[in-house]
Design an enzyme around this catalytic site. Sequence first.
Site, PDB file in Angstrom:
ATOM      1  CG  HIS A 130      -2.147  -0.860   1.042  1.00 37.85           C
ATOM      2  ND1 HIS A 130      -3.109  -0.611   0.085  1.00 37.85           N
ATOM      3  CD2 HIS A 130      -2.552  -1.979   1.697  1.00 37.85           C
ATOM      4  CE1 HIS A 130      -4.051  -1.527   0.162  1.00 37.85           C
ATOM      5  NE2 HIS A 130      -3.735  -2.376   1.128  1.00 37.85           N
ATOM      6  CG  ASP A 160      -2.394   4.961  -3.009  1.00 39.75           C
ATOM      7  OD1 ASP A 160      -1.479   4.163  -3.287  1.00 39.75           O
ATOM      8  OD2 ASP A 160      -3.281   4.700  -2.183  1.00 39.75           O
TER       9      ASP A 160
END
Length: 380
Positions: A130, A160
């Site tokens: 992540h 991200d």
Amino acid sequence: MGKGPLAGVRVVELAGIGPGPFAAMLLADLGADVVRVDRASAVGGAATGGTDFTNRGKRSIAVDLKSGRGREVVLRIAERSDVLLEGFRPGVTERLGVGPDDCLARNPALVYGRMTGWGQKGPLALSAGHDIGYIAVTGALHAIGRAGGPPQVPLNLLGDFAGGSMYLAVGVLAALLESRTSGRGQVVDAAIVDGTAHLTTFVHAFLAGGLWQDRRGVNVLDTGAPWYDVYETADGRHMAVGAIEPRFYAEFLRVLGLDAADLPGQHDREGWPELRDRIGAAFKARARDEWAERFLPGDACVAPVLSLEEAREHPYNTARDVFPELSGHRQPAPAPRFSRTVPETDGLPVLPGGQSRAVLEDLGFTDAEELLAEGVVVQA
């Protein structure tokens, strides 16, 4: 087709989460016709529904990708598209039969954008991850935080969306521009690690020039300097200070009510603790909004720290319509802005399979009703 500089560009997005959908939303905001391919099983499920703003401005077709005919549907859509976006682990789309070789065989001019954390190759390529892990291995996370404290997590904006989505969007647009000349498509390998590392270029430049210490909270831009930090106000809220340049720093002290002659020099590192205390005490004398009125508009480079809800109502943001009401909700407006090909969006997020029949018909599928009747494609 939407309105904006990308009007006429067709994008097919294989449904995923996080940075891939955001990149596709960015392209849709700029006018591209984005067709999102959702799983057939997602139709009618517990989807995020009308508040998943990353699905705004798109159309959704729900396809059974595990069936041969479902894979063929995706390949036929790719034949009619300019760009394909996917965000699976390396090898997944190949196993599904819709990998780069499969799609480029049907459409040699296709730009095939791949979004991963670790990249398509390398010792961690197949590992789960992540945002927080990706920015950790680039050194970026290490650099964020106060001296003597742990690294501070910058939401998942840095990895991200900045290191991932934006680089995917830039990459596919660059490849698309090149394909208009060469007539050939290519694969764009957008890795969050690569993008985040690229974002730290200026820090590495400072490090190479001896202007940066490889420690948290001791540098000019990481809360080390007292004139680049946040300060609590009398009402427990905060003001953000970025008074770097001498003339802005002088204006900052003037509005704050401090006399430079009674303070340590701006770049006197030994005096920074005292300077921080003096600035902090000054800010504690008034409430945040009182300080905001004194500093803005102005050239002191100081602004109030607003909550997400407060930001939607701030006069600057309302004047520029930064958070317009779209589909019944306040949402960030498309960005950047254009003088002629102005983007538009209704802000309405699509639900899985909401436009399946229309997509098939628009793309010239003569067997649309057969595909729907067999469940290869599902209409919500």
